[in-house]
Design a protein around this motif. Sequence first.
Motif, mmCIF file in Angstrom:
data_model
loop_
_atom_site.group_PDB
_atom_site.id
_atom_site.type_symbol
_atom_site.label_atom_id
_atom_site.label_comp_id
_atom_site.label_asym_id
_atom_site.label_seq_id
_atom_site.Cartn_x
_atom_site.Cartn_y
_atom_site.Cartn_z
ATOM 1 N N PHE A 1 0.816 -1.214 0.000
ATOM 2 C CA PHE A 1 0.000 0.000 0.000
ATOM 3 C C PHE A 1 0.848 1.261 0.000
ATOM 4 O O PHE A 1 1.901 1.313 0.633
ATOM 5 C CB PHE A 1 -0.917 -0.007 1.230
ATOM 6 N N GLN A 2 0.363 2.277 -0.716
ATOM 7 C CA GLN A 2 0.994 3.595 -0.741
ATOM 8 C C GLN A 2 -0.114 4.643 -0.664
ATOM 9 O O GLN A 2 -1.170 4.471 -1.281
ATOM 10 C CB GLN A 2 1.770 3.793 -2.046
ATOM 11 N N PHE A 3 0.168 5.709 0.065
ATOM 12 C CA PHE A 3 -0.808 6.791 0.203
ATOM 13 C C PHE A 3 -0.114 8.118 -0.047
ATOM 14 O O PHE A 3 0.978 8.363 0.457
ATOM 15 C CB PHE A 3 -1.459 6.756 1.596
ATOM 16 N N ASN A 4 -0.741 8.946 -0.858
ATOM 17 C CA ASN A 4 -0.211 10.254 -1.210
ATOM 18 C C ASN A 4 -1.377 11.240 -1.130
ATOM 19 O O ASN A 4 -1.877 11.693 -2.151
ATOM 20 C CB ASN A 4 0.396 10.217 -2.616
ATOM 21 N N ALA A 5 -1.824 11.508 0.097
ATOM 22 C CA ALA A 5 -3.036 12.306 0.256
ATOM 23 C C ALA A 5 -2.989 13.103 1.551
ATOM 24 O O ALA A 5 -2.490 12.621 2.572
ATOM 25 C CB ALA A 5 -4.261 11.389 0.269
ATOM 26 N N ALA A 6 -3.530 14.302 1.508
ATOM 27 C CA ALA A 6 -3.667 15.117 2.712
ATOM 28 C C ALA A 6 -4.934 14.728 3.482
ATOM 29 O O ALA A 6 -4.999 14.857 4.693
ATOM 30 C CB ALA A 6 -3.705 16.594 2.347
ATOM 31 N N TRP A 7 -5.939 14.242 2.743
ATOM 32 C CA TRP A 7 -7.190 13.848 3.370
ATOM 33 C C TRP A 7 -7.107 12.400 3.848
ATOM 34 O O TRP A 7 -6.270 11.619 3.398
ATOM 35 C CB TRP A 7 -8.343 14.008 2.384
ATOM 36 N N GLU A 8 -8.016 12.022 4.721
ATOM 37 C CA GLU A 8 -8.025 10.667 5.275
ATOM 38 C C GLU A 8 -8.488 9.661 4.226
ATOM 39 O O GLU A 8 -9.513 9.850 3.577
ATOM 40 C CB GLU A 8 -8.944 10.625 6.491
ATOM 41 N N ASN A 9 -7.715 8.597 4.045
ATOM 42 C CA ASN A 9 -8.001 7.542 3.076
ATOM 43 C C ASN A 9 -7.823 6.178 3.733
ATOM 44 O O ASN A 9 -6.945 6.011 4.585
ATOM 45 C CB ASN A 9 -7.025 7.617 1.898
ATOM 46 N N LYS B 1 -12.348 10.724 3.310
ATOM 47 C CA LYS B 1 -13.073 11.893 3.799
ATOM 48 C C LYS B 1 -12.490 13.116 3.091
ATOM 49 O O LYS B 1 -11.353 13.081 2.623
ATOM 50 C CB LYS B 1 -12.909 12.049 5.314
ATOM 51 N N LEU B 2 -13.233 14.179 3.043
ATOM 52 C CA LEU B 2 -12.768 15.410 2.415
ATOM 53 C C LEU B 2 -12.109 16.317 3.452
ATOM 54 O O LEU B 2 -12.252 17.540 3.418
ATOM 55 C CB LEU B 2 -13.935 16.130 1.726
ATOM 56 N N ILE B 3 -11.355 15.683 4.363
ATOM 57 C CA ILE B 3 -10.720 16.425 5.447
ATOM 58 C C ILE B 3 -9.645 15.538 6.080
ATOM 59 O O ILE B 3 -9.703 14.319 5.988
ATOM 60 C CB ILE B 3 -11.774 16.856 6.503
ATOM 61 N N SER B 4 -8.688 16.157 6.723
ATOM 62 C CA SER B 4 -7.689 15.442 7.503
ATOM 63 C C SER B 4 -8.310 15.029 8.841
ATOM 64 O O SER B 4 -9.108 15.773 9.414
ATOM 65 C CB SER B 4 -6.494 16.362 7.749
ATOM 66 N N PRO B 5 -7.934 13.865 9.387
ATOM 67 C CA PRO B 5 -8.480 13.467 10.682
ATOM 68 C C PRO B 5 -7.970 14.349 11.818
ATOM 69 O O PRO B 5 -8.493 14.311 12.919
ATOM 70 C CB PRO B 5 -8.020 12.020 10.844
ATOM 71 N N GLU B 6 -6.962 15.155 11.527
ATOM 72 C CA GLU B 6 -6.404 16.041 12.544
ATOM 73 C C GLU B 6 -7.245 17.306 12.738
ATOM 74 O O GLU B 6 -7.072 18.023 13.716
ATOM 75 C CB GLU B 6 -4.974 16.408 12.178
ATOM 76 N N ALA B 7 -8.153 17.598 11.802
ATOM 77 C CA ALA B 7 -9.008 18.778 11.917
ATOM 78 C C ALA B 7 -9.994 18.599 13.067
ATOM 79 O O ALA B 7 -10.492 17.495 13.313
ATOM 80 C CB ALA B 7 -9.757 19.015 10.613
ATOM 81 N N SER B 8 -10.292 19.668 13.755
ATOM 82 C CA SER B 8 -11.170 19.582 14.925
ATOM 83 C C SER B 8 -12.584 19.114 14.578
ATOM 84 O O SER B 8 -13.260 18.515 15.401
ATOM 85 C CB SER B 8 -11.230 20.927 15.642
ATOM 86 N N ASP B 9 -13.037 19.362 13.349
ATOM 87 C CA ASP B 9 -14.383 18.958 12.948
ATOM 88 C C ASP B 9 -14.391 17.731 12.026
ATOM 89 O O ASP B 9 -15.371 17.468 11.347
ATOM 90 C CB ASP B 9 -15.128 20.119 12.292
ATOM 91 N N ALA B 10 -13.315 16.959 12.028
ATOM 92 C CA ALA B 10 -13.208 15.795 11.131
ATOM 93 C C ALA B 10 -14.351 14.799 11.337
ATOM 94 O O ALA B 10 -14.815 14.174 10.382
ATOM 95 C CB ALA B 10 -11.870 15.096 11.311
ATOM 96 N N GLY B 11 -14.821 14.660 12.561
ATOM 97 C CA GLY B 11 -15.911 13.728 12.847
ATOM 98 C C GLY B 11 -17.235 14.119 12.215
ATOM 99 O O GLY B 11 -18.135 13.294 12.086
ATOM 100 N N ASP B 12 -17.361 15.370 11.779
ATOM 101 C CA ASP B 12 -18.591 15.843 11.138
ATOM 102 C C ASP B 12 -18.646 15.482 9.655
ATOM 103 O O ASP B 12 -19.687 15.642 9.021
ATOM 104 C CB ASP B 12 -18.720 17.369 11.274
ATOM 105 N N TYR B 13 -17.531 15.033 9.102
ATOM 106 C CA TYR B 13 -17.468 14.721 7.677
ATOM 107 C C TYR B 13 -17.740 13.239 7.451
ATOM 108 O O TYR B 13 -17.116 12.390 8.092
ATOM 109 C CB TYR B 13 -16.088 15.069 7.113
#
Length: 137
Positions: A34-42, A85-97
């Motif tokens: 596996f390889q990941f090249n993304a800022a968002w959660e995958n 997700k259309l957001i990083s899991p580090e964002a404070s509102d990541a659980g809303d996405y």
Amino acid sequence: MAEDFDNGPSGIIASPAWQFIRPVPPGKFLRLSFQFNAAWENMIWICNANTRELLQNRGNYFRSRDDFVTDIGRISAVGLVAYHKLISPEASDAGDYPWRQSPMAVIRDDGVVAVVGFNDEGGPGFNQAVCVVSTVS
């Protein structure tokens, strides 16, 4: 509803067009890298394609990126499906996405090695989440 090859997170019914299935040849096994090249959660789900059971997942951030190797004779076909997700899991509102199924493309497949890429809507191409599936004797 239990999460499996056809039922993803956030109530997603997986599109068969974005699911990859690779039979395991008799007497051989598959190595998935596996390889990941993304800022968002995958994440990529590894499933038993026959029973539809979710076996494990791999992903960026806090998820494992370790290879997955099938046991000879235990699984006759592996299925892959990916979510993002259309957001990083580090964002404070990541659980809303909500999770979204990732569009898939088979980048290469010569029957021995397949390169399967997924797009997380954050840019062009299918390289944000990639799985290399190799048949090994």
